[in-house]
Design a protein around this motif. Structure first.
Motif, PDB file in Angstrom:
ATOM      1  N   ARG A 189      14.890  -2.218  -2.388  1.00 32.94           N
ATOM      2  CA  ARG A 189      14.579  -1.591  -3.677  1.00 32.94           C
ATOM      3  C   ARG A 189      14.907  -2.541  -4.832  1.00 32.94           C
ATOM      4  O   ARG A 189      14.103  -2.701  -5.766  1.00 32.94           O
ATOM      5  N   ASP A 190      16.068  -3.183  -4.771  1.00 32.18           N
ATOM      6  CA  ASP A 190      16.471  -4.100  -5.851  1.00 32.18           C
ATOM      7  C   ASP A 190      15.499  -5.271  -5.966  1.00 32.18           C
ATOM      8  O   ASP A 190      15.154  -5.705  -7.068  1.00 32.18           O
ATOM      9  N   TRP A 191      15.080  -5.775  -4.821  1.00 27.90           N
ATOM     10  CA  TRP A 191      14.184  -6.931  -4.790  1.00 27.90           C
ATOM     11  C   TRP A 191      12.825  -6.589  -5.407  1.00 27.90           C
ATOM     12  O   TRP A 191      12.271  -7.353  -6.197  1.00 27.90           O
ATOM     13  N   ILE A 192      12.307  -5.421  -5.079  1.00 27.12           N
ATOM     14  CA  ILE A 192      11.010  -4.983  -5.621  1.00 27.12           C
ATOM     15  C   ILE A 192      11.124  -4.704  -7.118  1.00 27.12           C
ATOM     16  O   ILE A 192      10.227  -5.053  -7.902  1.00 27.12           O
ATOM     17  N   GLU A 193      12.232  -4.078  -7.544  1.00 28.23           N
ATOM     18  CA  GLU A 193      12.410  -3.803  -8.974  1.00 28.23           C
ATOM     19  C   GLU A 193      12.534  -5.096  -9.768  1.00 28.23           C
ATOM     20  O   GLU A 193      12.035  -5.196 -10.898  1.00 28.23           O
TER      21      GLU A 193
ATOM     22  N   TYR B 177       5.913 -12.003  -2.123  1.00 26.32           N
ATOM     23  CA  TYR B 177       6.888 -13.001  -2.563  1.00 26.32           C
ATOM     24  C   TYR B 177       7.868 -12.453  -3.593  1.00 26.32           C
ATOM     25  O   TYR B 177       8.823 -13.135  -3.977  1.00 26.32           O
ATOM     26  N   GLY B 178       7.626 -11.221  -4.072  1.00 22.63           N
ATOM     27  CA  GLY B 178       8.568 -10.552  -4.960  1.00 22.63           C
ATOM     28  C   GLY B 178       8.906 -11.343  -6.200  1.00 22.63           C
ATOM     29  O   GLY B 178       8.021 -11.884  -6.877  1.00 22.63           O
TER      30      GLY B 178
ATOM     31  N   PHE C 232       8.230  -7.730   3.671  1.00 19.76           N
ATOM     32  CA  PHE C 232       7.442  -6.828   4.516  1.00 19.76           C
ATOM     33  C   PHE C 232       7.095  -5.543   3.758  1.00 19.76           C
ATOM     34  O   PHE C 232       5.947  -5.081   3.770  1.00 19.76           O
ATOM     35  N   VAL C 233       8.064  -4.967   3.072  1.00 19.42           N
ATOM     36  CA  VAL C 233       7.851  -3.718   2.338  1.00 19.42           C
ATOM     37  C   VAL C 233       6.893  -3.930   1.165  1.00 19.42           C
ATOM     38  O   VAL C 233       5.964  -3.141   0.947  1.00 19.42           O
TER      39      VAL C 233
ATOM     40  N   ARG D   9       0.345  -3.254  -8.958  1.00 16.90           N
ATOM     41  CA  ARG D   9       0.028  -1.980  -8.321  1.00 16.90           C
ATOM     42  C   ARG D   9       0.740  -1.864  -6.974  1.00 16.90           C
ATOM     43  O   ARG D   9       1.293  -0.815  -6.628  1.00 16.90           O
ATOM     44  N   ARG D  10       0.742  -2.933  -6.187  1.00 16.43           N
ATOM     45  CA  ARG D  10       1.423  -2.898  -4.894  1.00 16.43           C
ATOM     46  C   ARG D  10       2.934  -2.737  -5.061  1.00 16.43           C
ATOM     47  O   ARG D  10       3.581  -1.967  -4.350  1.00 16.43           O
ATOM     48  N   LEU D  11       3.493  -3.490  -5.998  1.00 19.47           N
ATOM     49  CA  LEU D  11       4.935  -3.400  -6.219  1.00 19.47           C
ATOM     50  C   LEU D  11       5.326  -2.011  -6.721  1.00 19.47           C
ATOM     51  O   LEU D  11       6.344  -1.440  -6.295  1.00 19.47           O
ATOM     52  N   ALA D  12       4.523  -1.458  -7.636  1.00 16.65           N
ATOM     53  CA  ALA D  12       4.827  -0.126  -8.166  1.00 16.65           C
ATOM     54  C   ALA D  12       4.728   0.938  -7.074  1.00 16.65           C
ATOM     55  O   ALA D  12       5.552   1.865  -7.013  1.00 16.65           O
ATOM     56  N   SER D  13       3.727   0.813  -6.194  1.00 18.16           N
ATOM     57  CA  SER D  13       3.590   1.775  -5.092  1.00 18.16           C
ATOM     58  C   SER D  13       4.770   1.672  -4.137  1.00 18.16           C
ATOM     59  O   SER D  13       5.297   2.682  -3.660  1.00 18.16           O
ATOM     60  N   ALA D  14       5.197   0.427  -3.867  1.00 14.48           N
ATOM     61  CA  ALA D  14       6.347   0.232  -2.981  1.00 14.48           C
ATOM     62  C   ALA D  14       7.609   0.823  -3.597  1.00 14.48           C
ATOM     63  O   ALA D  14       8.419   1.463  -2.905  1.00 14.48           O
ATOM     64  N   ALA D  15       7.798   0.627  -4.921  1.00 15.75           N
ATOM     65  CA  ALA D  15       8.976   1.162  -5.601  1.00 15.75           C
ATOM     66  C   ALA D  15       8.956   2.687  -5.608  1.00 15.75           C
ATOM     67  O   ALA D  15       9.998   3.335  -5.392  1.00 15.75           O
ATOM     68  N   ALA D  16       7.782   3.285  -5.836  1.00 21.87           N
ATOM     69  CA  ALA D  16       7.685   4.743  -5.870  1.00 21.87           C
ATOM     70  C   ALA D  16       7.963   5.343  -4.496  1.00 21.87           C
ATOM     71  O   ALA D  16       8.658   6.369  -4.374  1.00 21.87           O
ATOM     72  N   PHE D  17       7.447   4.720  -3.457  1.00 13.83           N
ATOM     73  CA  PHE D  17       7.675   5.226  -2.109  1.00 13.83           C
ATOM     74  C   PHE D  17       9.152   5.110  -1.741  1.00 13.83           C
ATOM     75  O   PHE D  17       9.744   6.009  -1.129  1.00 13.83           O
ATOM     76  N   ALA D  18       9.765   3.991  -2.131  1.00 15.35           N
ATOM     77  CA  ALA D  18      11.186   3.788  -1.826  1.00 15.35           C
ATOM     78  C   ALA D  18      12.064   4.831  -2.497  1.00 15.35           C
ATOM     79  O   ALA D  18      13.137   5.183  -1.988  1.00 15.35           O
ATOM     80  N   ALA D  19      11.625   5.354  -3.659  1.00 17.55           N
ATOM     81  CA  ALA D  19      12.432   6.321  -4.412  1.00 17.55           C
ATOM     82  C   ALA D  19      12.152   7.768  -4.018  1.00 17.55           C
ATOM     83  O   ALA D  19      12.842   8.683  -4.484  1.00 17.55           O
TER      84      ALA D  19
END
Length: 672
Positions: free
Chosen positions: A660-664, A309-310, A639-640, A327-337
């Motif tokens: 990326r913006d949404w997760i950050e 739900y971001g 989804f990401v 943890r999930r959000l940080a992993s998603a952000a790291a993978f995106a970068a």
């Protein structure tokens, strides 16, 4: 395995099957290995490898020793394969039993055991013929395993190799490495569990696959022996359900209707939610937020949902849940970068995630092909190719090898005799390959676990066909069937039987339905008139496929998101019918959809199949780059985030940036 070795193995198999007394090593070397064995030592190594390969295909090579009369008369060693010991017994099934078995085999359509179930069904068709049966409307369940880890664990479990993975320990909240002997895999409380022996702790342990934080590595050079007659369903039956708790979360005004539906204002259940002091230090909900109490049992499972739900939700308490989301959000952000790897779609084909075909696959297919043709004379060559999931050219290559294979003498009447005149295939000489080989462990598990899973469907459990076909399959599977207890599927019985019964009745009578439906992607309620086409399930979640008059196209609706369902008094009016494929696709790509390029890690590689990737390119680390069509792209950040570092968007660039913006923005809520 080379093509030359494939042909040699086939000739060796035919020779050993058709020898009543057995063949001496000298005869085998002269007739079978004359072109490849330069010395006795080389022949010995090749023959031992070939015997092991034949054993993998289900044929045990017998060694027969003739002792000499005296010390001057040396012993003679001969080799043969018994005609009966390795064959699948004839299994005669009634049309009702075929229907049940067809349902059981199709549970695994997109799972690790899908190919095994298909192979097992081909063997049964070759031994007795498939009755002309139709699947009943509303009884089309399937199993959705827990990602790539499931496939790797099943392979290791049946090969009896230990595995290594990283695991988020529930007792400590830390990631730790595990080395485990996998004894069994089963579903309990809607979660998949691995049961096995933890080598580092020296004890039996249970592991939820949702807590795996790395890909599974199979230790192929090591082996283990599982406990005798291990049954994972019985093992998991003693596992207590996690206690019910409440999480305190802030939700943006007017958003997340599905989450609100099962929640309550935090003030109403504050005493049950979290200790007062745990919430007291947190800022209260302001005008843009509502503070809710959400019931849950598994923090990791709820954390996956809330992460999706971001920035529309923030966890107040407990800290364990907030940590799971972060943890999930940080992993998603790291993978995106991370840097984008080089990849090439040049060799990729359409359809599912490609798996390179091997000579082992070809030989296994040819051993199924001969008995199938014996029992299905005169089929069109394209029909045969379709049945075996290969192209016509691949099938013709198989047939060309088969017609050149036979007994060592190679006389015309000692070769396999197959013709395909006028594109219809006939076989008149099968050289003892006319009966299918016994089930492998994978094949027995695929069918027997599927039959056990169907026990949750009342309409099947009430009849005798499910019980009778299970007994027949157990008898046919023999020792391999006993090992099916290492795998158990989820309960597939519907939670809302009233809606399911109404939809099934409407399908049978050709009646239109009116429904009020909660769309999770659009986060809104809508009213629709639909023509229901078929019902199916994924684990214990039921769907129905229908022609939606509002959307003017086929759509899939989850039964648990239906707010209201009634007959509207009209007959179905659309000529659109299902495409005939089973199971129905949750997502139906169209040419005008957005083509999105995503990168998947090894843990998330199975998503390429789940979302019907059009092309994939393998990466050196076991991951994939996939092209997938999406009708709506607004939910892709969800989804990401949900998959927490196992998937990211590469193209289009605007979608990747929005994700990326949404997760950050979601992570920023936890910065303090």
């Amino acid at each position: 395995m080379s093509a030359q070795r494939t042909e040699r193995l086939l000739n060796l198999l035919i020779a050993l099957l058709n020898s009543k007394y057995g063949l001496r090593r000298s005869e085998l070397r002269e007739k079978i290995y004359h072109a490849g064995a330069a010395s006795d030592a080389a022949f010995g190594r090749m023959f031992e490898r070939d015997k092991n390969d034949l054993r993998e295909f289900g044929f045990d090579v017998e060694t027969v020793m003739d002792h000499g009369w005296n010390s001057d008369d040396p012993a003679t060693t001969r080799y043969r394969i018994g005609k009966e010991s390795n064959r699948l017994p004839d299994v005669e099934l009634t049309p009702h039993e075929w229907t049940v078995l067809l349902l059981a085999s199709q549970l695994w359509e997109q799972a690790a055991l899908g190919a095994a179930a298909t192979n097992a069904m081909r063997k049964l068709q070759a031994s007795g013929g498939l009755a002309d049966v139709e699947l009943p409307a509303g009884v089309q369940p399937r199993i959705k395993p827990a990602g790539q880890a499931f496939e790797d664990l099943v392979a290791a479990m049946h090969a009896q190799h230990p595995v290594r993975f990283r695991y988020l320990a529930g007792s400590t909240g830390r990631e730790e490495e595990r080395v485990v002997e996998p004894w069994g895999l089963g579903s309990r409380f809607g979660q998949w569990y691995l049961v096995g022996y933890d080598r580092l702790r020296g004890a039996r342990r249970y592991y939820r696959l949702s807590r795996f934080t790395s890909a599974v590595s199979v230790l192929e050079k090591e082996a283990f022996t599982p406990p005798a007659a291990f049954n994972v369903r019985a093992e998991l039956a003693s596992l207590p359900e996690l206690p019910l708790a409440f999480a305190v979360v802030d939700v943006r005004k007017g958003r997340l209707l599905g989450l609100r539906k099962r929640s309550a204002p935090a003030a109403v259940v504050a005493g049950e939610a979290v200790a007062g002091e745990a919430v007291a230090g947190q800022p209260g909900a302001d005008g843009d937020w509502d503070r809710l109490a959400v019931p849950y049992r598994d923090a990791e499972l709820l954390g996956e949902e809330l992460a999706s739900y971001g920035p529309n939700v923030r966890v107040v308490a407990p800290a364990e849940l907030a940590g799971a989301v972060q943890r999930r959000l940080a992993s998603a952000a790291a993978f995106a970068a991370a840097p984008v790897p080089s990849f090439d779609f040049a060799d990729a084909g359409p359809g599912k995630r490609p798996r390179k075909r091997t000579s082992e696959d070809q030989l296994k297919r040819m051993l199924q092909l001969v008995p199938f043709l014996v029992h299905n004379q005169g089929l069109h060559i394209q029909d045969v190719a379709d049945r075996f999931g290969v192209t016509r050219k691949e099938l013709e290559n198989d047939l060309l090898i088969l017609i050149c294979s036979g007994l060592p003498q190679g006389y015309p009447d000692e070769l396999l005799d197959i013709q395909w005149e006028d594109d219809h295939v006939f076989i008149s000489q099968s050289l003892e390959l006319n009966r299918p080989v016994r089930f492998t462990v994978d094949e027995a598990c695929a069918l027997l676990t599927g039959l056990e899973t169907l026990n949750g469907l009342p309409e099947l459990a009430e009849g005798s066909a499910l019980e009778s076909v299970t007994l027949k399959l157990m008898a046919a599977a023999g020792e391999e069937g006993l090992r099916a207890g290492a795998l158990s599927g989820p309960e597939v019985g519907p939670a809302n039987s009233a809606n399911l019964d109404l939809i099934r009745s409407a399908i049978e009578s050709g009646s239109q339905l009116h429904l009020v439906y909660l769309s999770a992607q659009k986060d809104s309620l809508s009213e629709r008139d639909v023509d229901p086409l078929r019902l199916y399930s994924m684990d214990n979640t039921w769907y129905f496929e229908a022609y939606c008059h509002s959307a003017a196209g086929l759509r899939n609706f989850r039964l648990d998101r239906i707010e209201d369902l009634t007959l509207n008094g009209k007959p179905v009016s659309s000529p659109v019918k299902p495409d005939g494929g089973f199971p129905a696709k949750l997502f139906t790509p169209n040419d005008d959809d957005t083509l999105v390029t995503v990168q998947l890690t090894g843990r998330g590689a199975g998503l390429a199949d789940d979302y019907y990737a059009e092309r994939t390119a393998a990466l050196p680390d076991g991951g994939l780059v996939a092209e997938i069509r999406f009708g709506s792209t607004s939910w892709l950040p969800t989804f990401v985030a949900q998959h927490g570092g196992t998937v990211r968007i590469l193209e289009p660039a605007a979608l990747a940036e929005a994700s990326r913006d949404w997760i950050e923005a979601a992570l920023a809520q936890y910065a303090s």
